[in-house]
Write an enzyme that holds these catalytic residues in place. Sequence first.
Site, mmCIF file in Angstrom:
data_model
loop_
_atom_site.group_PDB
_atom_site.id
_atom_site.type_symbol
_atom_site.label_atom_id
_atom_site.label_comp_id
_atom_site.label_asym_id
_atom_site.label_seq_id
_atom_site.Cartn_x
_atom_site.Cartn_y
_atom_site.Cartn_z
ATOM 1 C CB CYS A 126 32.769 19.760 30.186
ATOM 2 S SG CYS A 126 32.606 17.994 30.521
ATOM 3 C CB CYS A 127 37.398 21.244 32.438
ATOM 4 S SG CYS A 127 38.173 20.211 31.174
ATOM 5 C CB CYS A 209 37.909 12.726 30.305
ATOM 6 S SG CYS A 209 37.537 13.507 31.882
ATOM 7 C CB CYS A 212 38.981 14.944 26.551
ATOM 8 S SG CYS A 212 37.299 15.600 26.589
ATOM 9 C CB CYS A 237 41.662 20.807 32.729
ATOM 10 S SG CYS A 237 42.920 20.483 33.959
HETATM 11 FE FE1 SF4 Z 1 34.798 17.139 30.370
HETATM 12 FE FE2 SF4 Z 1 36.694 16.370 28.648
HETATM 13 FE FE3 SF4 Z 1 37.243 18.100 30.656
HETATM 14 FE FE4 SF4 Z 1 36.774 15.518 31.130
HETATM 15 S S1 SF4 Z 1 38.519 16.385 29.999
HETATM 16 S S2 SF4 Z 1 35.997 17.198 32.259
HETATM 17 S S3 SF4 Z 1 35.125 15.066 29.643
HETATM 18 S S4 SF4 Z 1 35.892 18.409 28.882
#
Ligand code: SF4
Length: 249
Positions: A126-127, A209, A212, A237
């Site tokens: 996701c990151c 985010c 998170c 990340c």
């Molecule tokens: Fe995805 Fe969470 Fe990373 Fe944001 S912080 S990109 S929602 S995993």
Amino acid sequence: MGNRTIGLAVAESLQVWRGKVQGLSTEELVTWAWQTFGSRVALASSLGLEDQVLTDMVSRLTPQMAVFTLDTGRLFPETYDLLHRTRTHYGLDIRVFFPDARDLEEVVSSFGPNLFRESVALRKRCCHVRKVLPLRRALAGLGAWICGLRKEQSSAREDIQTVEWDEANSLVKINPLADWTEAEVWAYIREHGVPYNALHDKGFPSIGCACCTRAVQPGEDCRAGRWWWEAPDKKECGLHWRDGKLVSR
Ligand code: SF4
């Protein structure tokens, strides 16, 4: 990072630049970055406190310098409010980079909107889609980028240098606030009336985010509110690499 993995020309340039920036104030460093790299340097802002300090300096000293941020699509309403306030306050056209729509459609369709809670691997995926790939697009064509990293923020950042080589992205990384303390950051924010995220006054020292990030309790590590369900050594990340290892942000 060691010079063994970078080209000789880059290593020599780094040495020269480090000599030139020695003893410069933070403001002088920002000006030096513009004088040295011109339109090939940009400030990468996560809209965190440190980046707000740097945005303030850029607006005063080098207003021609590009400032960009990443919108992951999952930010807090307070962060969008801060982006709007910062643009208005400084009259800056802060460029916003988004995830690629097709990448996002694929990952969310395959694993669901909250894939980051399923496993560390999916959280990193996701990151990667929401942050790392947009950052790569933002850095394309640049020779250097400016970040708000500070040595004090974590043990992984203890040895960051004011000017260093970003191996992952193949360009120079400039950390003007490397030696600043958190108290100095707050003093600058207050003294210069710099806009900051309202969540900082509600127990959020580090803001990413919304899904998170949580507030931390008094005495808790400032990173405790990021990806709190994961082991501390997994918290990164993909935006910052040091000596071949990812550094959390
Ligand atoms: Fe995805 Fe969470 Fe990373 Fe944001 S912080 S990109 S929602 S995993």
